[in-house]
Each structure stands twice: as C-alpha cells, then as structure tokens.
Design a protein around this motif. Structure first.
Motif, PDB file in Angstrom:
ATOM      1  N   ARG A 184     -14.107   2.680  -5.871  1.00 19.16           N
ATOM      2  CA  ARG A 184     -13.530   3.352  -7.043  1.00 19.16           C
ATOM      3  C   ARG A 184     -13.731   2.479  -8.302  1.00 19.16           C
ATOM      4  O   ARG A 184     -14.110   2.969  -9.360  1.00 19.16           O
ATOM      5  CB  ARG A 184     -12.033   3.570  -6.794  1.00 19.16           C
ATOM      6  CG  ARG A 184     -11.475   4.781  -7.482  1.00 19.16           C
ATOM      7  CD  ARG A 184      -9.994   4.964  -7.165  1.00 19.16           C
ATOM      8  NE  ARG A 184      -9.746   5.413  -5.779  1.00 19.16           N
ATOM      9  CZ  ARG A 184      -8.512   5.583  -5.280  1.00 19.16           C
ATOM     10  NH1 ARG A 184      -7.441   5.357  -6.020  1.00 19.16           N
ATOM     11  NH2 ARG A 184      -8.342   5.983  -4.033  1.00 19.16           N
ATOM     12  N   MET A 219     -17.843  -3.770   7.891  1.00 20.22           N
ATOM     13  CA  MET A 219     -16.841  -2.718   8.092  1.00 20.22           C
ATOM     14  C   MET A 219     -15.837  -2.675   6.935  1.00 20.22           C
ATOM     15  O   MET A 219     -14.821  -2.024   7.001  1.00 20.22           O
ATOM     16  CB  MET A 219     -16.133  -2.888   9.422  1.00 20.22           C
ATOM     17  CG  MET A 219     -15.265  -4.117   9.517  1.00 20.22           C
ATOM     18  SD  MET A 219     -14.154  -3.982  10.937  1.00 20.22           S
ATOM     19  CE  MET A 219     -12.918  -5.169  10.470  1.00 20.22           C
ATOM     20  N   ARG A 220     -16.141  -3.396   5.876  1.00 20.11           N
ATOM     21  CA  ARG A 220     -15.434  -3.269   4.608  1.00 20.11           C
ATOM     22  C   ARG A 220     -13.952  -3.623   4.711  1.00 20.11           C
ATOM     23  O   ARG A 220     -13.083  -2.856   4.310  1.00 20.11           O
ATOM     24  CB  ARG A 220     -15.641  -1.875   4.032  1.00 20.11           C
ATOM     25  CG  ARG A 220     -17.105  -1.453   4.092  1.00 20.11           C
ATOM     26  CD  ARG A 220     -17.472  -0.428   3.080  1.00 20.11           C
ATOM     27  NE  ARG A 220     -17.431  -0.984   1.727  1.00 20.11           N
ATOM     28  CZ  ARG A 220     -17.747  -0.299   0.641  1.00 20.11           C
ATOM     29  NH1 ARG A 220     -18.095   0.964   0.745  1.00 20.11           N
ATOM     30  NH2 ARG A 220     -17.696  -0.863  -0.541  1.00 20.11           N
ATOM     31  N   CYS A 221     -13.691  -4.808   5.209  1.00 14.77           N
ATOM     32  CA  CYS A 221     -12.303  -5.248   5.305  1.00 14.77           C
ATOM     33  C   CYS A 221     -11.870  -5.895   3.991  1.00 14.77           C
ATOM     34  O   CYS A 221     -12.662  -6.071   3.071  1.00 14.77           O
ATOM     35  CB  CYS A 221     -12.141  -6.222   6.464  1.00 14.77           C
ATOM     36  SG  CYS A 221     -12.904  -7.821   6.170  1.00 14.77           S
ATOM     37  N   ARG A 222     -10.613  -6.246   3.909  1.00 13.80           N
ATOM     38  CA  ARG A 222     -10.059  -6.773   2.662  1.00 13.80           C
ATOM     39  C   ARG A 222     -10.304  -8.284   2.546  1.00 13.80           C
ATOM     40  O   ARG A 222     -10.191  -8.861   1.481  1.00 13.80           O
ATOM     41  CB  ARG A 222      -8.559  -6.496   2.652  1.00 13.80           C
ATOM     42  CG  ARG A 222      -7.890  -6.646   1.308  1.00 13.80           C
ATOM     43  CD  ARG A 222      -6.376  -6.482   1.430  1.00 13.80           C
ATOM     44  NE  ARG A 222      -6.039  -5.267   2.142  1.00 13.80           N
ATOM     45  CZ  ARG A 222      -4.931  -5.106   2.879  1.00 13.80           C
ATOM     46  NH1 ARG A 222      -4.056  -6.078   3.006  1.00 13.80           N
ATOM     47  NH2 ARG A 222      -4.708  -3.971   3.509  1.00 13.80           N
ATOM     48  N   TRP A 223     -10.588  -8.940   3.660  1.00 13.53           N
ATOM     49  CA  TRP A 223     -10.601 -10.404   3.686  1.00 13.53           C
ATOM     50  C   TRP A 223     -12.034 -10.898   3.811  1.00 13.53           C
ATOM     51  O   TRP A 223     -12.475 -11.205   4.913  1.00 13.53           O
ATOM     52  CB  TRP A 223      -9.779 -10.902   4.862  1.00 13.53           C
ATOM     53  CG  TRP A 223      -8.326 -10.613   4.786  1.00 13.53           C
ATOM     54  CD1 TRP A 223      -7.359 -11.459   4.320  1.00 13.53           C
ATOM     55  CD2 TRP A 223      -7.639  -9.411   5.178  1.00 13.53           C
ATOM     56  NE1 TRP A 223      -6.123 -10.853   4.405  1.00 13.53           N
ATOM     57  CE2 TRP A 223      -6.263  -9.615   4.916  1.00 13.53           C
ATOM     58  CE3 TRP A 223      -8.053  -8.206   5.711  1.00 13.53           C
ATOM     59  CZ2 TRP A 223      -5.301  -8.636   5.185  1.00 13.53           C
ATOM     60  CZ3 TRP A 223      -7.100  -7.231   5.976  1.00 13.53           C
ATOM     61  CH2 TRP A 223      -5.741  -7.450   5.709  1.00 13.53           C
ATOM     62  N   ILE A 341      -4.754   4.515 -10.465  1.00 15.52           N
ATOM     63  CA  ILE A 341      -5.003   3.560  -9.383  1.00 15.52           C
ATOM     64  C   ILE A 341      -6.510   3.325  -9.279  1.00 15.52           C
ATOM     65  O   ILE A 341      -7.292   4.274  -9.212  1.00 15.52           O
ATOM     66  CB  ILE A 341      -4.435   4.092  -8.056  1.00 15.52           C
ATOM     67  CG1 ILE A 341      -2.909   4.017  -8.118  1.00 15.52           C
ATOM     68  CG2 ILE A 341      -4.969   3.293  -6.874  1.00 15.52           C
ATOM     69  CD1 ILE A 341      -2.209   4.512  -6.882  1.00 15.52           C
ATOM     70  N   ASP A 344      -9.122   0.782  -3.968  1.00 14.42           N
ATOM     71  CA  ASP A 344      -9.248   1.635  -2.790  1.00 14.42           C
ATOM     72  C   ASP A 344      -9.343   0.836  -1.500  1.00 14.42           C
ATOM     73  O   ASP A 344      -9.651   1.401  -0.448  1.00 14.42           O
ATOM     74  CB  ASP A 344     -10.425   2.607  -2.935  1.00 14.42           C
ATOM     75  CG  ASP A 344     -11.749   1.879  -3.137  1.00 14.42           C
ATOM     76  OD1 ASP A 344     -11.778   0.639  -3.009  1.00 14.42           O
ATOM     77  OD2 ASP A 344     -12.755   2.545  -3.434  1.00 14.42           O
ATOM     78  N   ASP A 345      -9.103  -0.455  -1.571  1.00  9.74           N
ATOM     79  CA  ASP A 345      -9.012  -1.289  -0.371  1.00  9.74           C
ATOM     80  C   ASP A 345     -10.321  -1.334   0.421  1.00  9.74           C
ATOM     81  O   ASP A 345     -10.306  -1.542   1.621  1.00  9.74           O
ATOM     82  CB  ASP A 345      -7.870  -0.802   0.526  1.00  9.74           C
ATOM     83  CG  ASP A 345      -7.404  -1.889   1.493  1.00  9.74           C
ATOM     84  OD1 ASP A 345      -7.289  -3.049   1.064  1.00  9.74           O
ATOM     85  OD2 ASP A 345      -7.181  -1.583   2.678  1.00  9.74           O
ATOM     86  N   LEU A 346     -11.439  -1.144  -0.250  1.00  9.67           N
ATOM     87  CA  LEU A 346     -12.713  -1.241   0.445  1.00  9.67           C
ATOM     88  C   LEU A 346     -13.369  -2.590   0.141  1.00  9.67           C
ATOM     89  O   LEU A 346     -13.730  -2.875  -1.005  1.00  9.67           O
ATOM     90  CB  LEU A 346     -13.653  -0.115  -0.001  1.00  9.67           C
ATOM     91  CG  LEU A 346     -13.362   1.277   0.570  1.00  9.67           C
ATOM     92  CD1 LEU A 346     -14.291   2.309  -0.044  1.00  9.67           C
ATOM     93  CD2 LEU A 346     -13.496   1.272   2.089  1.00  9.67           C
ATOM     94  N   PRO A 378      -2.737 -10.166  -2.036  1.00  9.90           N
ATOM     95  CA  PRO A 378      -1.481 -10.101  -2.777  1.00  9.90           C
ATOM     96  C   PRO A 378      -0.982 -11.454  -3.325  1.00  9.90           C
ATOM     97  O   PRO A 378      -0.576 -11.533  -4.477  1.00  9.90           O
ATOM     98  CB  PRO A 378      -0.517  -9.522  -1.735  1.00  9.90           C
ATOM     99  CG  PRO A 378      -1.396  -8.632  -0.912  1.00  9.90           C
ATOM    100  CD  PRO A 378      -2.711  -9.342  -0.822  1.00  9.90           C
ATOM    101  N   TYR A 405      -0.407  -3.819  -8.997  1.00  9.19           N
ATOM    102  CA  TYR A 405      -1.346  -4.404  -8.034  1.00  9.19           C
ATOM    103  C   TYR A 405      -2.596  -3.557  -7.870  1.00  9.19           C
ATOM    104  O   TYR A 405      -3.710  -4.055  -7.847  1.00  9.19           O
ATOM    105  CB  TYR A 405      -0.683  -4.610  -6.667  1.00  9.19           C
ATOM    106  CG  TYR A 405      -1.625  -5.219  -5.653  1.00  9.19           C
ATOM    107  CD1 TYR A 405      -1.952  -6.572  -5.710  1.00  9.19           C
ATOM    108  CD2 TYR A 405      -2.225  -4.445  -4.663  1.00  9.19           C
ATOM    109  CE1 TYR A 405      -2.831  -7.135  -4.814  1.00  9.19           C
ATOM    110  CE2 TYR A 405      -3.116  -5.001  -3.764  1.00  9.19           C
ATOM    111  CZ  TYR A 405      -3.413  -6.343  -3.837  1.00  9.19           C
ATOM    112  OH  TYR A 405      -4.306  -6.892  -2.948  1.00  9.19           O
ATOM    113  N   ARG A 406      -2.400  -2.258  -7.775  1.00 14.39           N
ATOM    114  CA  ARG A 406      -3.568  -1.409  -7.540  1.00 14.39           C
ATOM    115  C   ARG A 406      -4.135  -0.813  -8.826  1.00 14.39           C
ATOM    116  O   ARG A 406      -4.902   0.135  -8.793  1.00 14.39           O
ATOM    117  CB  ARG A 406      -3.217  -0.341  -6.518  1.00 14.39           C
ATOM    118  CG  ARG A 406      -3.071  -0.975  -5.109  1.00 14.39           C
ATOM    119  CD  ARG A 406      -2.545  -0.005  -4.088  1.00 14.39           C
ATOM    120  NE  ARG A 406      -1.287   0.549  -4.541  1.00 14.39           N
ATOM    121  CZ  ARG A 406      -0.913   1.803  -4.334  1.00 14.39           C
ATOM    122  NH1 ARG A 406      -1.696   2.624  -3.680  1.00 14.39           N
ATOM    123  NH2 ARG A 406       0.239   2.224  -4.780  1.00 14.39           N
TER     124      ARG A 406
END
Ligand SMILES: Cc1cc2nc3c(=O)[nH]c(=O)nc-3n(C[C@H](O)[C@H](O)[C@H](O)COP(=O)(O)OP(=O)(O)OC[C@H]3O[C@@H](n4cnc5c(N)ncnc54)[C@H](O)[C@@H]3O)c2cc1C
Ligand code: SF4
Lengths: 553, 172
Positions: A184, A219-223, A341, A344-346, A378, A405-406
């Motif tokens: 996004r 796999m598009r994780c947050r970390w 927002i 999108d956490d990707l 965070p 945050y978002r």
C-alpha cells in the motif's frame, strides 16, 4: 602450531571474502576460510524485536558477543570510552557466517557511474567539498565493474525492476527476478513521486520474489531487516557462494576462528596467518595468498596488528593510510503522517525508490537515493519514528501510537559522505579483546558538506511525502559524529599511487605480492546507495583475477 | 548467583520474581502504569512490563540493579513526604504529576540529586521495551500492544499459518 600450507586463506566470511573463496575454489585452489563468528541456520532466525542486528537492546544475535570484544570510541569532544557491541559508538555490522548478508535488508544497488569519479565530477563545481577532505576518483570505473555487478545479481540472486530508473549506468542484462507485488505504501508513494515528475521504481533486492537457486520465495513477514530469514528467501553468501564453494571439496570453512595477525617474511610478503580457535588455542595457517575481508573496521585493525621489521606501523601502512577515511552513510529523510491507513503488514517493507537526487543537486557534491523504510517494529516506532511533538508517555502517548502506527511512512536515504582523513580506525594502546589482541579505536567527524547534502536530501524526502498526501511531515536529521556502522567503508583505499592508497585497482596491498583486501575497506567513496552489491562486484572482480593470475603450489 | 555478589544484604524477591521485592513490584507497577495506563487496552502492568524489567535486571540490565533499588525506594519516600502515602497508593493524576517533575529534572533533590531525570528515562525506556517488545521476554503479555495498534502477532513458520494469522481484525 603450523598446519599444512594451502593456496589461499581468506579471512572473514561476510559479503566479500566468500565470493573470492568461491572463485578460487572453483579454479581448483585449496582454500581455507576463517570466520570469527558462528554458522546460523534458518531455524536460528529468532524474530526478536529487542535482540536483532538492528536493535541490540538485549544484544546482537549475529555477533559479536557482548563480552570480550570491546572497542574504544572517541567522541567529538575528544572524550574516549570503552564500548561494548550494543553500546553507542561501537559501529557494529555483524560477525557470523554471511556477515552482514545474513540479516541485512538486502537492497542491491549498483553505484552511479559518477560515484566512481567524484573529483572529476565536482572539483570545479563544488570546491568546498574538497576542503579538508579526501574526496577522490576511484582507479576503476562503473564500466570496469558492470560485468561483475551482473554476476552478483544473477549468482547471488536479485529481484526488482529498475527499468524505470533513468539515472542508472548502462546494464547488459535485466534483473533475474521480478519485484514482489507492491505494498500500500508503494502505491501511495508512487503517485506522489509521479505528481512531482520524479522517477519511482521497485528497489532491487537480494531476495527471492520467486523460487530461485533452489530456495523458496519470500513469504513477506514483518521481521526482515536485522533478522535472518526463516524460509531462506533472503540471499547472502551463507546460502549461495559458501555452499557452492564447499561442494567443490576445495574449501574448508572454519568458524569461531579469530585471526590475530598476518604472518610476514623478511621480504614483506605473507606466509600465512595466526588465529585463535573457539577454545582459545593459537594456530598457524600457512598460505601462498592471504585475502583480508573482515569489514572496514576489523580489516584495518588486522593490518595494523600485522607488524614486521619492514612494516613497523602495520602491513600496508608505510604512508599512514590504513584505517583512514572511515565512512558509512549519513541517513536522513522524513516521516509523514497520513489520514488513511498506509500500513499493510507486508514485508520486507522497503519497496520503492527514486534516484532523482543522487547527483546533479544544485551546489552540492553528491546526494542520495531515497526509499521507503523497512517495516517499523512497534518498539522501534515508539523509540525512534514517532512524531517528536507527540507525548512520550501517558494516556496521550497511547492514543497517539494507537492512531499513528499504521499511518506513518518514513522515507530516507544514504547520503554519500565526503571522506575525511582524520575519521579513522587506529589501534588502542591499552584495550585488548578476550584474546589479548589490541582493539579498534574509532575517532573522527563528518565533513560539513556531508551534513549540507543530507539536509537537502531530507527536504526532498519531505516533499515526496507531502506530494503523496502526508498531512504532517517531520525530518530526520544528521549527527556530526564519525560514521561507519553497517555501511562502514574506506579504511584501505584503492588507488594507483601507493603514497595515497593502500591497495591497487585489483585489491592487492601495494607493498606486497600476495596480500589482498577485498571488502568495503577498499571503497574510495561509498556511493549514494547501500554498498553491498558493489562490495560483491569488487570481490568477484578481484577473485577472478587472482584465480587466473595467481601462482598456486 | 553472580548477581548477588557483593550484596550480602540483598532482600528477598517477591514470590515469582527474581530481583524485585514485593514493595518494589507494587511501586514499579504503579510507575509503569503511569507511563502506559490501562484504558480500552491493557496498561503496562497488566501487559507484564514489571516482569520484563525484573527478568532483565538479572540478565541484560544487571548493571541497573542498584539504580532501580534506589529509585523505587526514593520515589516512594518522596510520595510519602508529598502526599502522606506511598507512590503505589496515589491516584493517576498525582503519579503523573510526580513523573512529569522527574522528566523535567524538578523532582525533590532530597531524593533525586539530578532532579529525577536519569531514573525517569531509564524506567521509560524499559517500560516501552517491555510493552512493545517481543512477548518472549515477559512483557507484551498476550500481544497486548500489538493488538492495540492492530498488527497481527508473530507468524508461526510456514506460509499457511501466517495467512491465518492475518485475519486479525483490522482496527481503524
Ligand atoms: C541489519 C543490516 C541491514 C543491512 N542492510 C543492507 C542493505 O539493505 N543493502 C546493503 O547494501 N547493505 C546492507 N547492510 C550492510 C552490508 O551487510 C555490509 O555492507 C556488508 O556485509 C559488508 O561486507 P564486508 O565483506 O565488508 O564485511 P562483513 O559482511 O561485515 O564481513 C566481515 C566478516 O569478517 C569476520 N571477521 C572480522 N574480523 C575477523 C578476524 N579477525 N578473524 C576472522 N574473521 C573475522 C566477521 O565476523 C564478519 O563475518 C546491512 C547490514 C546490516 C547489519
Ligand atoms: S520478508 Fe521475506 S525475505 Fe525477509 S525475512 Fe521475511 S520471508 Fe524472509
């Protein structure tokens, strides 16, 4: 205790060393690769917000260990302090198999052709960038490196789409993998950039967007940045050239082995190295060639710790250039708060860049690539990115974080630094590591023109965010202290004149026949981009040449 | 344990804690709950921040043990001298006022020679780490802060698991 002689010993299994080791092993050389840190597997990825290579609140998972590895840091006021790895001033990258490439963000930039000729480009136009600086041209050009950039892109594996970047140097082949689908943030920033007439495109990344090299797609994780990849979709030396070289049977990788010094004979050439193994035992590994690749701070330290009658001030240091010109990147930019927002956490997060401000900025000698940030975890958000006017605690703090945050996008870029002779690594006269080896002492400052450029690029990041719809924007500005850290470079400069450089255009230490430095230390300047693809390209170039011209037993 | 070295008079930790005494647990709980108070989402105390700090005081933050011991005792005595009650017994507004004074370095110098700044910053940093950091360290219990800001909790390895977690309700 001396071991049997090998053709080459390579010191440091980070970005550069393993590439040289692989080129030599493929050419039939018998090679030993010594690495101070451990071998980690994808199962060791430990997605821990407080303990990762970017946030060492509870230490670094990928080295160095907190105890026994001090450095000395000298601040702008000349105050010195002993620092542990997780403390400010240490300037850490990583110490493990893969080095920084195990946990990096994996942006895979080629430098701009002008990054290799900063003097020619700016000497007449911006004379103040040359006052009290060592800004210079490289002895090699973009064209010399182009085939090796391509090799790194295809062999290590890069995804992305740079066809929309009109500022890049010529390339013969596109990238081997397409970019990951846009986030996004990417879409929002793309519209904003177009509105300003800029040229946005998908960042090249050393990350599988599709299965490649026998490993799966991201796999598009947050970390991602600061962590190892649990599905092994991030491409570093640990999952590419190292296994390939081991498979030849010609390479032996010894982990948790810390090299103390390069051993030298009366003629000033290397005969091998002395190192401590994991149990603290001292070994001698004789070798016909020694290849140094410990990262810019530790490579300088190792040369300075390698003394002989011919080199009383350290190997390659006859003219006092080893450890000089320490540089990294001056990261500045802006954060923008949006109504809608944007998150999108990707993963990995960073996805879109512009190179419109890399060169050609009015009155300035250089600039920076600008890109959106990797995912802000965070704690990282509340400790660093939040609106400086927002309350730091209490009921209103919670309200702010809940809402913002978002809705925040950070955009930033690595301003190319103007190198300074007095920003440097020396040996501390007193402090020693757990093996009794003198440690690196880091001192110096940033050139005022670096700060000036970084202020300009931060303003451009702010413009981009506003044009993308941010309702509030605040800047991230530069500090004045010496730079190094994850993008450390410059301490064993490459050049044609032995009086003003440490290695030649093929990475051979001037005074010697058989010692090479192949990592970021050799960078004359550090480009307006993240450095690792250039480090890899230089290593391929040096490794192929050595494999061809070197004399084996 | 080595943590106790040179500290023969070390008081007994509260049940279930490693370093903090019962009184300290209460004072620190009130302190971190002032920094991150409960509202529609849990506050710092319920999210396990005191546990995070207690655990780290025996590990990574060992060097801060005496600072905590002192700061917790002194804020409590300062509260008694101001309001006749211990810090943990004060209403939120009164606690907020005291922490604001510390933040500005204007706490009673009888108890905080630097006006309270150093202790304030120390606890603030640790409270934020405990609240927003990874649950494996004792804080952020039940992913409290991640739920609050609307990001899904940790993926389990493997794509399907991750997709399943992504159904976490989107907050606005
Ligand atoms: C979190 C993070 C994110 C990053 N993101 C990016 C990015 O997106 N793009 C990019 O271009 N770059 C990125 N980087 C930087 C990149 O990883 C470095 O530029 C690169 O790894 C440097 O390569 P090097 O070969 O010079 O040194 P390193 O990779 O640091 O390797 C040096 C190795 O030598 C070993 N060593 C040191 N001394 C000794 C000794 N005496 N004996 C034996 N071994 C020794 C060390 O343990 C280490 O493994 C990132 C780095 C980090 C940590
Ligand atoms: S974002 Fe992709 S490449 Fe990065 S760690 Fe996650 S799965 Fe691996």
């Amino acid at each position: 205790m001396p071991l049997p002689e090998v053709d080459a010993v390579v010191i440091g299994a980070g970005a550069a060393g393993p590439i040289v080791a692989k080129e030599l092993a493929f050419a039939g050389w018998r090679v030993v690769l010594l690495e101070k840190g451990r071998w980690n597997t994808p199962a060791d990825c430990r997605k821990d917000d407080l303990r990762n290579q970017r946030n060492p609140t509870l230490g670094y998972p990928f080295g160095p260990e907190e105890e026994g590895n001090p450095r000395v840091f000298v601040d702008l006021n000349g105050r010195e302090r002993i620092v542990k790895p997780s403390q400010p001033g240490y300037n850490n990258n990583a110490f493990c198999v893969g080095g920084g490439t195990l946990s990096y963000g994996a942006m895979a930039w080629r430098y701009h052709p002008n990054d290799f000729r900063m003097r020619s480009t700016y000497a007449a136009k911006v004379p103040r960038a040359f006052e009290n600086s060592t800004l210079e041209d490289w002895p090699i050009s973009y064209d010399d490196l182009e085939p090796y950039y391509e090799k790194a892109e295809w062999e290590i594996g890069v995804s992305g789409d740079v066809s929309g970047d009109p500022f890049q140097g010529p390339r013969r082949r596109p990238l081997p993998m397409p970019p990951l689908p846009p986030t996004r943030e990417h879409e929002i920033l793309e519209k904003g950039a177009r509105r300003l007439g800029l040229h946005p495109f998908s960042i090249p990344m050393l990350r599988n967007s599709v299965p490649y090299n026998g490993r799966p797609a991201c796999m598009r994780c947050r970390w991602c940045v600061g962590f190892a990849c649990e599905v092994d979709a991030k491409n570093g030396t640990q999952n590419t050239v190292i296994p390939a070289a081991l498979a030849t049977g010609n390479l032996e990788l010894r982990t948790q082995c810390a090299v103390r010094e390069i051993l030298l004979n009366d003629r000033g050439n290397a005969t091998g190295v002395a190192y401590f193994d994991r149990d603290g035992r001292l070994w001698e590994q004789p070798a016909r060639y020694v290849v140094v690749s410990c990262g810019a701070i530790e490579s300088a330290r190792l040369l300075l710790n390698s003394r002989s009658r011919l080199y009383p001030q350290g190997l390659g240091n006859r003219h006092d250039w080893v450890g000089r010109n320490l540089q990294g990147h001056t990261y500045t930019g802006a954060n923008g708060l949006f109504e809608e927002i944007v998150y999108d956490d990707l993963g990995p997060g960073a996805s879109i860049a512009i190179c419109d401000y890399v060169h050609g900025n009015p009155g300035l000698a250089g600039g920076a690539m600008l890109a959106n940030e990797f995912i802000r975890l965070p704690y990282q958000f509340v400790s660093g990115i939040r609106d400086p006017e927002a309350p730091r605690w209490g009921r209103a703090h919670k309200e702010f974080v809940r809402r913002a945050y978002r809705r925040i996008i950070p955009v930033q870029g690595p301003t190319q630094e103007i190198p300074v002779f007095d920003s440097r690594v020396t040996l501390d006269p007193r402090v020693r590591d757990r093996f009794g080896i003198p440690v690196a002492r880091i001192s110096g400052y940033r050139h005022p023109h670096t700060i000036e450029i970084s202020e300009y690029t931060a303003q451009r990041a702010a413009d981009w965010l506003r044009a993308s719809g941010a309702v509030k924007v605040w800047l991230r500005r530069a500090g004045r202290g010496v730079s190094g850290g994850q993008h450390q470079a410059g301490t064993c400069r490459m050049g044609n004149d032995p009086k003003t450089s440490v290695v030649d255009a093929w990475c051979r230490v001037h005074d010697t026949d058989n010692v090479y430095v192949v990592d970021a230390s050799v960078h004359v300047t550090n480009g307006a981009y993240n450095p690792v693809l250039t480090i890899m390209a230089i290593a391929y170039r040096a490794g192929q040449r050595l494999a061809k011209e070197g004399r084996r037993a | 344990m080595a943590a106790a070295a040179g500290c023969a008079r070390r008081p007994a930790p509260a049940a279930g804690y490693r370093f903090l005494t019962q009184a300290e647990v209460e004072t620190l709980g009130a302190w971190v709950d002032t920094l991150i108070p409960p509202d529609e989402d849990p506050g710092a105390r319920d999210a396990g921040v005191v546990r995070y700090i207690d655990l780290q005081l025996t590990r990574w933050f060992r060097r801060h043990q005496s600072e905590y011991r002192e700061a917790l005792a002194h804020i409590d005595r300062w509260a008694r001298s101001r309001a006749g009650r211990g810090f943990a017994g004060l209403p939120l507004d009164a606690r907020e006022e005291m922490l604001s004074l510390m933040e500005q370095g204007e706490a009673d110098r009888a108890w905080f020679p630097d006006g309270g700044k150093a202790a304030f910053e120390l606890v603030l940093a640790h409270a934020m780490q405990g609240f927003y950091g990874n649950p494996r360290h004792g804080g952020n219990r039940g992913y409290a802060s991640w739920k609050m800001i609307g990001v899904p909790p940790m993926p389990v390895r493997g794509r399907e698991h991750y997709e399943a977690e992504r159904t976490f309700p989107e907050k606005t």
